[in-house]
Design an enzyme around this catalytic site. Structure first.
Site, PDB file in Angstrom:
ATOM      1  N   GLY A  10       0.824  -1.202   0.000  1.00  0.00           N
ATOM      2  CA  GLY A  10       0.000   0.000   0.000  1.00  0.00           C
ATOM      3  C   GLY A  10       0.860   1.254   0.000  1.00  0.00           C
ATOM      4  N   LEU A  12       1.604   3.608   2.399  1.00  0.00           N
ATOM      5  CA  LEU A  12       2.545   3.772   3.502  1.00  0.00           C
ATOM      6  C   LEU A  12       3.587   2.663   3.511  1.00  0.00           C
ATOM      7  CD1 LEU A  12       3.429   5.304   6.010  1.00  0.00           C
ATOM      8  CD2 LEU A  12       1.735   3.985   7.327  1.00  0.00           C
ATOM      9  N   ASP A  44      -1.708 -13.600   5.817  1.00  0.00           N
ATOM     10  CA  ASP A  44      -3.089 -13.285   6.166  1.00  0.00           C
ATOM     11  C   ASP A  44      -3.106 -12.835   7.617  1.00  0.00           C
ATOM     12  OD1 ASP A  44      -5.754 -13.163   6.797  1.00  0.00           O
ATOM     13  OD2 ASP A  44      -6.238 -15.224   6.199  1.00  0.00           O
ATOM     14  N   ALA A  68      -5.278  -2.396   6.251  1.00  0.00           N
ATOM     15  CA  ALA A  68      -6.598  -1.999   6.746  1.00  0.00           C
ATOM     16  C   ALA A  68      -7.621  -2.098   5.629  1.00  0.00           C
ATOM     17  CB  ALA A  68      -6.565  -0.576   7.295  1.00  0.00           C
ATOM     18  N   THR A  70     -10.052   0.186   3.904  1.00  0.00           N
ATOM     19  CA  THR A  70     -10.094   1.651   3.868  1.00  0.00           C
ATOM     20  C   THR A  70     -11.166   2.252   2.963  1.00  0.00           C
ATOM     21  OG1 THR A  70      -8.400   1.657   2.128  1.00  0.00           O
ATOM     22  CG2 THR A  70      -7.635   1.846   4.414  1.00  0.00           C
ATOM     23  N   TYR A 134     -16.443   2.229   9.004  1.00  0.00           N
ATOM     24  CA  TYR A 134     -14.982   2.311   8.923  1.00  0.00           C
ATOM     25  C   TYR A 134     -14.394   2.888  10.201  1.00  0.00           C
ATOM     26  CZ  TYR A 134     -10.393   4.171   7.658  1.00  0.00           C
ATOM     27  OH  TYR A 134      -9.058   4.491   7.652  1.00  0.00           O
ATOM     28  N   LYS A 138     -12.156   0.927  13.164  1.00  0.00           N
ATOM     29  CA  LYS A 138     -10.805   1.396  13.490  1.00  0.00           C
ATOM     30  C   LYS A 138     -10.696   1.734  14.982  1.00  0.00           C
ATOM     31  CE  LYS A 138      -7.765   2.092  11.002  1.00  0.00           C
ATOM     32  NZ  LYS A 138      -6.624   1.208  10.612  1.00  0.00           N
TER      33      LYS A 138
END
Length: 294
Positions: A10, A12, A44, A68, A70, A134, A138
């Site tokens: 991803g 980051l 996983d 995540a 997202t 979402y 989180k």
């Protein structure tokens, strides 16, 4: 120290790949997807046995969780998977790190806020009242980590963009170059965050072992405040896309299943004072990222 990075393909994760090349620590990059040109181990993060095996086989003492669910809008109809990735997976990683007396660095979001009206930057101590699935998942993930007993650094960030993957900056560079006219929301304000800056912050915490004695929640985004309209105007200016007529519009002109906060700015005082960092202004970082893209 051996460091496991999840969600390595991803935005980051890729920035951490770049910055970690000169590290004396060993970084192990994992994801459920492949990426050309880089080595990625399949992992996983919802499988406790797989997590334990990975940590044991590689003698991992720190996990940086960049993985995540997202998709904020889709989460409203995909709650089970969103909860599994955003709440359960962090719980499992925290428990594994607790078993080896390790550290979990976990990336969270400004979306844990939004249910209250406010017009000042959110502090870490402010109660989270998310408005959608979402944000709720989180926030549940954060609490699961806190309850695990492991050492942790939870970093809430906002508006992430980079040279990698799909993001707002790339989208607006393309649209302002190809569309004669564009309407962009002006009544939602926040602070965009260059993933490269966030990666440097994480790298500093780990490399200098600044996490020792500093377990907790921290906020990190670039400095300043802007609306999505302001952000787009600056992107177009830097890109030289002057022919597109960019107009401000209200958020209700773009219906969404999730109510987004009108003001979503994070107070970074705690991170700056604890770790002795200076955070770049958002336009400075935007120029840096766009120069790399060009």
């Amino acid at each position: 120290m051996n460091i496991l990075v999840t969600g390595a393909n991803g935005q980051l994760g890729n920035e951490i790949r770049l910055i970690s090349t000169s590290s004396s620590d060993k970084y192990i990059f994992t994801d459920v997807t492949k990426q050309d040109g880089v080595e990625t181990i399949f992992l996983d993060i919802t499988d406790m046995a797989a997590l334990r095996k990975m940590v044991k086989d590689h003698d991992v003492k720190c996990i940086v969780n960049c993985a995540a669910y997202t998709n904020v809008d889709k989460a409203e109809t995909d709650e089970a998977l969103c909860h599994k990735l955003n709440a359960i997976a962090p719980k499992l990683m925290a428990e594994v790190m607790a078993e080896v007396k390790g550290l979990l660095v976990h990336i969270s979001t400004d979306y844990v806020f939004g249910g209250d009206l406010y017009n000042t930057p959110c502090k870490e101590s402010q109660r989270g009242r998310p408005t959608g699935v979402y944000g709720k998942t989180k926030l549940d993930g954060e609490q699961n980590i806190i309850n695990s007993g492991t050492d942790y650094v939870i970093i809430r960030t906002a508006g992430l963009y980079s040279e990698f993957g799909k993001n707002f900056v790339k989208t607006m560079m393309n649209l302002t170059a190809t569309k004669p006219q564009l309407n962009v929301i002006f009544d939602q304000c926040g602070t965009p965050t260059y993933a490269g800056d966030l990666a440097e912050f994480i790298y500093k915490i780990i490399t200098e072992r600044k996490f020792e004695g500093n377990t907790g929640i921290y906020h990190y985004s670039n400095e300043g405040v802007c609306s999505w309209y302001d952000f787009t105007m600056k992107i177009a200016e830097i890109a030289g896309n002057t022919s597109c007529d960019i107009q401000p519009c209200h958020s209700d002109e773009f219906p969404s299943p999730v109510k987004r906060p009108a003001y979503s700015v994070l107070d970074k005082t705690k991170a700056k004072e604890t770790f002795g960092i200076k955070i770049p202004y958002w336009t400075t970082s935007l120029k840096k990222c766009m120069a790399n893209l060009k």
